[in-house]
Write an enzyme that holds these catalytic residues in place. Structure first.
Site, PDB file in Angstrom:
ATOM      1  N   SER A 197       7.733 -10.587   0.804  1.00 55.68           N
ATOM      2  CA  SER A 197       7.275 -10.938  -0.471  1.00 55.68           C
ATOM      3  C   SER A 197       8.276 -10.807  -1.687  1.00 55.68           C
ATOM      4  CB  SER A 197       6.051 -10.518  -0.735  1.00 55.68           C
ATOM      5  OG  SER A 197       6.055  -9.242  -0.490  1.00 55.68           O
ATOM      6  N   GLU A 211       9.312  -9.593  -5.593  1.00 58.70           N
ATOM      7  CA  GLU A 211       8.729  -9.236  -6.945  1.00 58.70           C
ATOM      8  C   GLU A 211       9.622  -9.399  -8.179  1.00 58.70           C
ATOM      9  OE1 GLU A 211       6.317  -5.970  -7.407  1.00 58.70           O
ATOM     10  OE2 GLU A 211       7.286  -5.530  -9.158  1.00 58.70           O
ATOM     11  N   ALA A 238       1.495  -3.687 -19.014  1.00 62.93           N
ATOM     12  CA  ALA A 238      -0.032  -2.979 -19.209  1.00 62.93           C
ATOM     13  C   ALA A 238      -0.445  -3.274 -20.940  1.00 62.93           C
ATOM     14  CB  ALA A 238       0.157  -1.637 -18.925  1.00 62.93           C
ATOM     15  N   HIS A 275       0.448 -10.351 -11.074  1.00 63.80           N
ATOM     16  CA  HIS A 275       0.075  -8.845 -11.146  1.00 63.80           C
ATOM     17  C   HIS A 275      -0.895  -8.775 -12.557  1.00 63.80           C
ATOM     18  CE1 HIS A 275       3.715  -6.615  -9.243  1.00 63.80           C
ATOM     19  NE2 HIS A 275       3.411  -8.090  -8.736  1.00 63.80           N
ATOM     20  N   ARG A 285      -3.764  -0.568 -12.204  1.00 61.71           N
ATOM     21  CA  ARG A 285      -4.221   0.179 -13.516  1.00 61.71           C
ATOM     22  C   ARG A 285      -3.126  -0.252 -14.606  1.00 61.71           C
ATOM     23  NH1 ARG A 285      -3.454   6.375 -14.449  1.00 61.71           N
ATOM     24  NH2 ARG A 285      -1.353   5.684 -14.727  1.00 61.71           N
ATOM     25  N   ASP A 344       0.978   1.020 -16.351  1.00 65.83           N
ATOM     26  CA  ASP A 344       1.100   2.208 -17.119  1.00 65.83           C
ATOM     27  C   ASP A 344       1.337   1.771 -18.628  1.00 65.83           C
ATOM     28  OD1 ASP A 344       1.016   4.256 -15.271  1.00 65.83           O
ATOM     29  OD2 ASP A 344       3.109   3.280 -14.424  1.00 65.83           O
ATOM     30  N   HIS A 376       1.118   9.435  -6.191  1.00 59.59           N
ATOM     31  CA  HIS A 376       1.205   8.875  -7.678  1.00 59.59           C
ATOM     32  C   HIS A 376       1.669  10.127  -8.395  1.00 59.59           C
ATOM     33  CE1 HIS A 376      -0.056   7.712 -11.519  1.00 59.59           C
ATOM     34  NE2 HIS A 376       0.241   6.466 -11.034  1.00 59.59           N
ATOM     35  N   LYS A 411     -10.098   1.731  -3.258  1.00 58.10           N
ATOM     36  CA  LYS A 411      -9.667   0.429  -4.006  1.00 58.10           C
ATOM     37  C   LYS A 411      -9.810  -0.683  -2.618  1.00 58.10           C
ATOM     38  CE  LYS A 411      -5.295   1.943  -5.436  1.00 58.10           C
ATOM     39  NZ  LYS A 411      -4.021   1.863  -6.425  1.00 58.10           N
ATOM     40  N   PHE A 418      14.778   4.897 -13.989  1.00 57.09           N
ATOM     41  CA  PHE A 418      13.438   4.300 -13.715  1.00 57.09           C
ATOM     42  C   PHE A 418      12.744   5.098 -12.537  1.00 57.09           C
ATOM     43  CE2 PHE A 418      10.910   0.899 -11.419  1.00 57.09           C
ATOM     44  CZ  PHE A 418      10.121   0.553 -12.463  1.00 57.09           C
ATOM     45  N   HIS A 476       8.284  -5.720   0.996  1.00 55.72           N
ATOM     46  CA  HIS A 476       8.220  -6.378  -0.404  1.00 55.72           C
ATOM     47  C   HIS A 476       9.353  -5.874  -1.187  1.00 55.72           C
ATOM     48  CE1 HIS A 476       5.778  -7.682  -4.260  1.00 55.72           C
ATOM     49  NE2 HIS A 476       6.344  -6.613  -4.642  1.00 55.72           N
TER      50      HIS A 476
HETATM   51  P1  FAD Z   1      -4.899   3.574 -10.089  1.00 55.08           P
HETATM   52  O1  FAD Z   1      -5.405   3.205  -8.410  1.00 55.08           O
HETATM   53  O2  FAD Z   1      -5.918   3.610 -10.708  1.00 55.08           O
HETATM   54  O3  FAD Z   1      -4.286   5.313  -9.767  1.00 55.08           O
HETATM   55  C1  FAD Z   1      -3.933   5.888 -10.675  1.00 55.08           C
HETATM   56  C2  FAD Z   1      -4.123   7.418 -10.806  1.00 55.08           C
HETATM   57  O4  FAD Z   1      -5.381   7.781 -10.846  1.00 55.08           O
HETATM   58  C3  FAD Z   1      -3.669   8.077  -9.145  1.00 55.08           C
HETATM   59  O5  FAD Z   1      -3.179   9.204  -9.376  1.00 55.08           O
HETATM   60  C4  FAD Z   1      -4.915   8.145  -8.479  1.00 55.08           C
HETATM   61  O6  FAD Z   1      -4.920   9.156  -7.599  1.00 55.08           O
HETATM   62  C5  FAD Z   1      -5.872   8.190  -9.566  1.00 55.08           C
HETATM   63  N1  FAD Z   1      -7.108   7.525  -9.295  1.00 55.08           N
HETATM   64  C6  FAD Z   1      -7.270   6.263  -8.836  1.00 55.08           C
HETATM   65  N2  FAD Z   1      -8.552   5.925  -8.735  1.00 55.08           N
HETATM   66  C7  FAD Z   1      -9.205   7.003  -9.397  1.00 55.08           C
HETATM   67  C8  FAD Z   1     -10.695   6.990  -9.762  1.00 55.08           C
HETATM   68  N3  FAD Z   1     -11.589   6.182  -9.859  1.00 55.08           N
HETATM   69  N4  FAD Z   1     -11.102   8.332 -10.578  1.00 55.08           N
HETATM   70  C9  FAD Z   1     -10.082   9.208 -10.758  1.00 55.08           C
HETATM   71  N5  FAD Z   1      -8.576   9.138 -10.340  1.00 55.08           N
HETATM   72  C10 FAD Z   1      -8.480   8.098  -9.757  1.00 55.08           C
HETATM   73  N6  FAD Z   1       2.750  -1.580 -13.541  1.00 55.08           N
HETATM   74  C11 FAD Z   1       2.479  -2.265 -14.678  1.00 55.08           C
HETATM   75  O7  FAD Z   1       2.174  -1.911 -15.706  1.00 55.08           O
HETATM   76  N7  FAD Z   1       2.729  -3.800 -14.518  1.00 55.08           N
HETATM   77  C12 FAD Z   1       3.007  -4.191 -13.125  1.00 55.08           C
HETATM   78  O8  FAD Z   1       3.130  -5.398 -13.070  1.00 55.08           O
HETATM   79  C13 FAD Z   1       3.056  -3.333 -12.043  1.00 55.08           C
HETATM   80  N8  FAD Z   1       3.242  -3.642 -10.906  1.00 55.08           N
HETATM   81  C14 FAD Z   1       3.217  -2.704  -9.754  1.00 55.08           C
HETATM   82  C15 FAD Z   1       3.378  -3.176  -8.363  1.00 55.08           C
HETATM   83  C16 FAD Z   1       3.297  -2.109  -7.389  1.00 55.08           C
HETATM   84  C17 FAD Z   1       3.590  -2.559  -5.956  1.00 55.08           C
HETATM   85  C18 FAD Z   1       3.359  -0.687  -7.879  1.00 55.08           C
HETATM   86  C19 FAD Z   1       3.235   0.155  -6.603  1.00 55.08           C
HETATM   87  C20 FAD Z   1       3.148  -0.464  -9.003  1.00 55.08           C
HETATM   88  C21 FAD Z   1       3.131  -1.274 -10.130  1.00 55.08           C
HETATM   89  N9  FAD Z   1       3.044  -0.898 -11.484  1.00 55.08           N
HETATM   90  C22 FAD Z   1       2.658  -1.812 -12.336  1.00 55.08           C
HETATM   91  C23 FAD Z   1       2.946   0.569 -11.800  1.00 55.08           C
HETATM   92  C24 FAD Z   1       1.512   1.046 -11.541  1.00 55.08           C
HETATM   93  O9  FAD Z   1       0.726   0.328 -12.598  1.00 55.08           O
HETATM   94  C25 FAD Z   1       1.420   2.605 -11.860  1.00 55.08           C
HETATM   95  O10 FAD Z   1       1.939   3.225 -10.864  1.00 55.08           O
HETATM   96  C26 FAD Z   1       0.245   3.155 -12.571  1.00 55.08           C
HETATM   97  O11 FAD Z   1       0.476   4.410 -13.103  1.00 55.08           O
HETATM   98  C27 FAD Z   1      -0.940   3.293 -11.381  1.00 55.08           C
HETATM   99  O12 FAD Z   1      -1.440   2.238 -11.016  1.00 55.08           O
HETATM  100  P2  FAD Z   1      -2.534   1.963  -9.866  1.00 55.08           P
HETATM  101  O13 FAD Z   1      -3.005   0.631  -9.758  1.00 55.08           O
HETATM  102  O14 FAD Z   1      -1.873   2.693  -8.466  1.00 55.08           O
HETATM  103  O15 FAD Z   1      -3.545   3.016 -10.478  1.00 55.08           O
END
Ligand code: FAD
Length: 281
Positions: A8, A10, A44, A69, A99, A101, A141, A157, A208, A258
């Site tokens: 895939s 991106e 975000a 995304h 989630r 950033d 993370h 998740k 980055f 990916h």
């Molecule tokens: P989460 O799964 O919510 O995790 C974030 C943090 O919180 C982690 O430290 C985890 O341990 C903790 N955590 C998770 N769930 C909980 C909970 N329920 N309660 C308490 N703590 C919890 N960012 C963008 O803005 N746009 C994009 O398009 C984008 N694409 C991405 C694509 C990929 C493949 C990857 C790997 C990252 C991408 N990111 C993107 C970055 C991502 O948004 C960030 O890394 C963000 O900080 C975490 O997202 P997440 O979905 O992993 O969050």
């Protein structure tokens, strides 16, 4: 001939019509490797909402399988549901649920805090319509409170309905192998596809990587810095390093690759050719 690797690619959403035209050229060059899908990032807080939608629609119209995304931090739930509906009505069947950033200084007003909540929302709202990809972190993370805890949240998740994960990029095959073992030990049996970042520009990669918590091993930093302005040398060395990484990941059981293409075809294509992936006519 090398086995066909599930792939895939991106992209980030271009902001101009010229950028979109260039992206279509990149997409058509990479189409020769027959990817399973293309994904398009989302800023975000909705900062790229319209450009992301436009890029997704353009790729979809061109007949490409595409995974938008979607992030939840800073977006209100109605806005997220509206996007989900628009994608479903357009015939999109995959989402990358994150989630996100928020840029520093921007407050999060979203009702959903973590990606597991977004996955649950998508499933409640759309049942099984979408194949849902989530993010995973072999180097953990940057905000995680611990290794096991980060894996527990990845498990949350999947428990909420995600199908598969794509990782943050990394340059240590061991980090991925240990992570896979730890996920399996924690009962996670879904595919975890490594995210691959080609190396084309050391300075921007370094900046980055600091922001997203990806580690460039010390030996690699020194080797890359030595290339200075020799970008052809850097590209060729970068291709060699990342190709070897991919070979090790695939040998360790990676279910696919990916690529973070940065909207460029050259570096990704060079790695895939080095991996023996044939291009279709
Ligand atoms: P989460 O799964 O919510 O995790 C974030 C943090 O919180 C982690 O430290 C985890 O341990 C903790 N955590 C998770 N769930 C909980 C909970 N329920 N309660 C308490 N703590 C919890 N960012 C963008 O803005 N746009 C994009 O398009 C984008 N694409 C991405 C694509 C990929 C493949 C990857 C790997 C990252 C991408 N990111 C993107 C970055 C991502 O948004 C960030 O890394 C963000 O900080 C975490 O997202 P997440 O979905 O992993 O969050």
């Amino acid at each position: 001939m090398a086995r066909r690797i599930p792939l895939s690619f991106e992209f980030f959403p271009p902001k101009t019509a010229e950028g979109m035209a260039r992206l279509q050229q990149v997409r058509s060059a990479l189409a020769a490797f027959d990817p399973e899908f293309y994904s398009v990032t989302y800023g975000a807080g909705g900062s790229t909402r319209e450009p992301t939608l436009a890029a997704v629609q353009a790729l979809h119209r061109a007949g490409c399988p595409v995974a938008p995304h979607l992030s939840c931090s800073g977006d209100d739930t109605d806005g997220v549901l509206d996007l989900i509906d628009r994608y479903r009505e357009a015939g999109i069947t995959r989402l990358v649920a994150l989630r996100g950033d928020l840029p520093s200084g921007v407050g999060g007003s979203g009702q959903l805090v973590h990606a597991n909540e977004l996955v649950a929302l998508i499933r409640r709202h759309s049942g099984d319509h979408f194949r849902i990809h989530v993010a995973a972190y072999p180097e953990i993370h940057p905000e995680a409170r611990g290794y096991a805890e980060d894996i527990r949240w990845l498990g949350a998740k999947f428990a909420a309905g995600a199908d598969t994960a794509i990782t943050q990029y990394f340059y240590s095959a061991d980090a991925y192998c240990h992570f896979l073992d730890a996920c399996r030990a924690a009962g996670i049996d879904r595919p975890i596809v490594p995210g691959i970042m080609p190396i084309t520009n050391y300075e921007s990669l370094r900046r980055f990587s600091v922001r997203c918590g990806a580690e460039i091993p010390r030996w690699l930093q020194y080797r890359l810095a030595d290339f200075g302005d020799d970008s052809a040398g850097l590209h060729s060395f970068g291709t060699e390093v990342v190709t070897r990484l991919c070979e090790r990941l695939l040998a360790a059981g990676a279910p696919g690759l990916h690529f973070y293409t940065l909207n460029q075809a050259g570096a990704t294509a060079a790695i895939l050719r080095a991996l023996g992936q044939a291009e279709s006519a």
